[in-house]
Design a protein around this motif. Structure first.
Motif, PDB file in Angstrom:
ATOM      1  N   LYS A  36       4.179  -7.058  -7.290  1.00  0.00           N
ATOM      2  CA  LYS A  36       5.216  -6.040  -7.119  1.00  0.00           C
ATOM      3  C   LYS A  36       4.938  -5.240  -5.852  1.00  0.00           C
ATOM      4  O   LYS A  36       3.800  -4.929  -5.549  1.00  0.00           O
ATOM      5  N   TYR A  38       6.288  -1.616  -4.350  1.00  0.00           N
ATOM      6  CA  TYR A  38       7.101  -0.404  -4.491  1.00  0.00           C
ATOM      7  C   TYR A  38       7.136   0.222  -3.110  1.00  0.00           C
ATOM      8  O   TYR A  38       6.205   0.879  -2.680  1.00  0.00           O
ATOM      9  N   SER A  41       8.997   5.209  -1.882  1.00  0.00           N
ATOM     10  CA  SER A  41       8.431   6.184  -2.819  1.00  0.00           C
ATOM     11  C   SER A  41       9.439   7.288  -3.134  1.00  0.00           C
ATOM     12  O   SER A  41      10.189   7.716  -2.263  1.00  0.00           O
ATOM     13  N   GLU A  55       3.846   4.659  -2.916  1.00  0.00           N
ATOM     14  CA  GLU A  55       4.156   3.406  -2.229  1.00  0.00           C
ATOM     15  C   GLU A  55       2.954   2.488  -2.463  1.00  0.00           C
ATOM     16  O   GLU A  55       1.826   2.864  -2.157  1.00  0.00           O
ATOM     17  N   ASP A 146      14.229   0.331  -5.049  1.00  0.00           N
ATOM     18  CA  ASP A 146      13.013   0.909  -4.463  1.00  0.00           C
ATOM     19  C   ASP A 146      11.812  -0.015  -4.521  1.00  0.00           C
ATOM     20  O   ASP A 146      10.764   0.302  -3.974  1.00  0.00           O
ATOM     21  N   TYR A 147      11.948  -1.142  -5.226  1.00  0.00           N
ATOM     22  CA  TYR A 147      10.801  -2.038  -5.387  1.00  0.00           C
ATOM     23  C   TYR A 147      11.273  -3.481  -5.451  1.00  0.00           C
ATOM     24  O   TYR A 147      12.453  -3.766  -5.612  1.00  0.00           O
TER      25      TYR A 147
END
Length: 150
Positions: A36, A38, A41, A55, A146-147
């Motif tokens: 993953k 991310y 942030s 992050e 966001d990810y």
């Protein structure tokens, strides 16, 4: 060659008879891979250590054994590098590599940076062995989320 075919045929017959469970090569070997990223942030605390640490990249070990990541490199498309020091990722475990500063643990490593690494719209994470051999890559190209699950 005939002996190899005979052994393979016998293993196949045994598996169909329920005597042997033959895992696929991927199941048998597992991997260390990017899991993953991310990259955007949350919050308005731009540049604060808490925002930098929100992050992160997660790396997962799905092999049947612990893997030393000493000398392995995590790098983005702009060549920001994080190199693992002495560190072993346990079997079935995930490590989170955060951008900011903090105290390293078995589950979390810190890059110690004072600014962001992962671009909010588009970037590529690459995991390499000390020899430079690519282990895995994960790219994203979106500002809608966001990810990225790799």
């Amino acid at each position: 060659m005939l002996r190899t075919r005979t052994m393979a045929a016998a293993a196949t017959v045994a598996a169909f008879a329920g005597l042997v469970a033959l895992p696929s090569p991927a199941q048998a070997a597992g991997s260390v891979h990017l899991y993953k990223i991310y990259y955007d942030s949350p919050g308005s605390d731009r540049g604060a250590n808490s925002s930098l640490n929100a992050e992160y990249v997660q790396i997962r070990n799905t092999t049947g054994h612990a893997v030393s990541l000493k000398g392995w490199v995590l790098v983005d498309a702009s060549n920001h590098k994080y190199t693992f020091g002495t560190y072993t990722l346990g079997k079935g475990k995930t490590v989170t590599v955060r951008t900011g500063k903090g105290t390293n643990t078995s589950a979390t490593r810190y890059q110690g940076r004072s600014w962001y690494v992962w671009n909010n719209g588009k970037d590529t994470a690459t995991l390499k062995k000390p020899s430079g051999t690519k282990v895995d890559t994960c790219s994203y190209n979106s500002t809608r989320v966001d990810y990225k699950m790799c």
